[in-house]
Enzyme design. Structure first.
Site, PDB file in Angstrom:
ATOM      1  N   ASP A   1       1.338  12.690  16.723  1.00  0.00           N
ATOM      2  CA  ASP A   1       1.994  12.720  15.375  1.00  0.00           C
ATOM      3  C   ASP A   1       0.767  12.819  14.354  1.00  0.00           C
ATOM      4  O   ASP A   1       0.891  12.262  13.182  1.00  0.00           O
ATOM      5  CB  ASP A   1       2.981  11.662  14.864  1.00  0.00           C
ATOM      6  CG  ASP A   1       3.600  11.921  13.497  1.00  0.00           C
ATOM      7  OD1 ASP A   1       3.660  13.255  13.347  1.00  0.00           O
ATOM      8  OD2 ASP A   1       4.280  10.897  12.957  1.00  0.00           O
TER       9      ASP A   1
ATOM     10  N   LYS B   1       1.227  -3.712   8.952  1.00  0.00           N
ATOM     11  CA  LYS B   1       2.288  -2.796   8.984  1.00  0.00           C
ATOM     12  C   LYS B   1       3.720  -3.336   9.554  1.00  0.00           C
ATOM     13  O   LYS B   1       3.653  -3.858  10.727  1.00  0.00           O
ATOM     14  CB  LYS B   1       1.750  -1.567   9.978  1.00  0.00           C
ATOM     15  CG  LYS B   1       0.776  -0.691   9.283  1.00  0.00           C
ATOM     16  CD  LYS B   1       0.814   0.527   9.922  1.00  0.00           C
ATOM     17  CE  LYS B   1      -0.313   1.460   9.340  1.00  0.00           C
ATOM     18  NZ  LYS B   1      -0.272   2.847   9.741  1.00  0.00           N
TER      19      LYS B   1
ATOM     20  N   ILE C   1       0.788  -1.199   0.162  1.00  0.00           N
ATOM     21  CA  ILE C   1       0.034  -0.063  -0.011  1.00  0.00           C
ATOM     22  C   ILE C   1       0.805   1.080  -0.090  1.00  0.00           C
ATOM     23  O   ILE C   1       0.540   2.071  -0.617  1.00  0.00           O
ATOM     24  CB  ILE C   1      -1.005  -0.016   1.148  1.00  0.00           C
ATOM     25  CG1 ILE C   1      -1.948  -0.993   1.291  1.00  0.00           C
ATOM     26  CG2 ILE C   1      -1.908   1.317   1.292  1.00  0.00           C
ATOM     27  CD1 ILE C   1      -2.787  -1.254   2.546  1.00  0.00           C
TER      28      ILE C   1
ATOM     29  N   GLY D   1       4.834   3.611   5.523  1.00  0.00           N
ATOM     30  CA  GLY D   1       4.399   4.604   6.786  1.00  0.00           C
ATOM     31  C   GLY D   1       5.763   5.239   7.288  1.00  0.00           C
ATOM     32  O   GLY D   1       6.676   4.940   7.046  1.00  0.00           O
ATOM     33  N   THR D   2       5.620   5.504   8.405  1.00  0.00           N
ATOM     34  CA  THR D   2       6.551   6.471   9.369  1.00  0.00           C
ATOM     35  C   THR D   2       7.549   5.095   9.802  1.00  0.00           C
ATOM     36  O   THR D   2       8.746   5.388  10.193  1.00  0.00           O
ATOM     37  CB  THR D   2       5.836   7.162  10.645  1.00  0.00           C
ATOM     38  OG1 THR D   2       4.819   7.950  10.175  1.00  0.00           O
ATOM     39  CG2 THR D   2       6.929   7.855  11.303  1.00  0.00           C
TER      40      THR D   2
END
Length: 292
Positions: free
Chosen positions: A126, A33, A10, A13-14
């Site tokens: 965040d 994730k 996808i 991410g961070t």
């Protein structure tokens, strides 16, 4: 990982790569994730694991559900509810125009998610459009809640993309280390202004100094009188004295007067003067039907 089948990637991410996945038993689509762990690290710190496992208890319709935590020697995979797109992508599809009823609905859902997490003493730290997810039913959900505390907020994403400062409050930019729920309320204010302006960020700073300048040009430069203790923060720098603007209708022209009032209660430099999520949800902006 046997329980989940990995489908396409996808994005980044961070904390690592995000894949679309499928639960082999239920066939439900999920987001996987993969948290990148430092090579020289001892694996996943037990404190981080404890934090993450607590997040499985956060069940609310405006919070992205964490279903599972899969942990092996070098890998940590978090299994989340899958959503169709994030607010950033939604903004990109708008072509510069947003229905103000949608703006209000998204803002209320954001506040509901925040109020729920804050009542469980979980901060986000965040918040930004990339971690507000939207599904096909127009439901907005907060993603990555609590991860900042478990893993810290890196200066760069591991994909080398710089973590944005646009949603950081002045107290954090000045080096404040004691985080409270007020950090998320500032970010919510920035996102509210961006919603009302169809995706144009309010304070798009290029670095910490520029970020502070952009904020103070609108809100006025804080002083010891307006914000006791500000000059003692570890990274405090004296900046030019800007007066606060008087006309918010120029900043967010599409927002109603009640909407502007709420925005001003969120975007307060002094952290303990910012409105809470619970208080913000009660604001007349959400109850007045003539409000657009």
């Amino acid at each position: 990982m046997q329980k989940y089948e990995k489908l396409e990637k996808i994005g980044e991410g961070t904390y690592g790569t995000v894949f679309k996945g499928r639960n082999r038993e239920t066939l439900e689509i999920v987001a996987l994730k993969r948290v990148r762990l430092d090579e020289d690290d001892e694996g996943v710190p037990s404190s981080a694991l404890r934090e993450i496992c607590l997040l499985k208890e956060l069940k609310h319709k405006n919070i992205v559900r964490l279903y599972d935590v899969l942990h092996s020697e070098k890998k940590l995979t978090l299994v989340f509810e899958h959503c169709d797109q994030d607010l950033k992508k939604y903004f990109d599809s708008l072509n510069g125009d947003i229905d103000m009823a949608v703006c209000r609905s998204f803002m209320l859902q954001l506040l509901r998610g925040l109020a729920f997490c804050h009542s469980h003493n979980v901060l986000h730290r965040d918040l930004k459009p990339q971690n507000l997810l939207i599904n096909k039913n127009g439901e907005l959900k907060l993603a990555d809640f609590g991860l900042a505390r478990a893993f810290g907020i890196p200066v760069k994403c591991y994909s080398a993309e710089v973590v944005t400062l646009w949603y950081r409050p002045p107290d954090v930019l000045f080096g404040a280390k004691l985080y409270t729920t007020s950090i998320d309320m500032w970010s919510a204010g920035c996102i509210f202004a961006e919603l009302a302006d169809a995706g144009r960020p309010l304070f798009p700073g290029s670095d910490v100094l520029d970020q502070l300048m952009k904020i103070f040009r609108v809100l006025g430069t804080p002083t010891e009188e307006s914000w006791p203790g500000v000059t003692h923060l570890s990274d405090y720098v004296a900046l030019p004295h800007f007066p606060a603007i008087t006309s918010w209708s120029q900043i967010v022209p599409r927002l109603s007067s009640k909407g502007r009032d709420l925005l001003q209660k969120l975007l307060v430099c002094r952290p303990n003067q910012r409105v809470s999520a619970e208080q913000a949800m009660q604001h007349p902006y959400f109850t007045d039907s003539s409000n657009h």
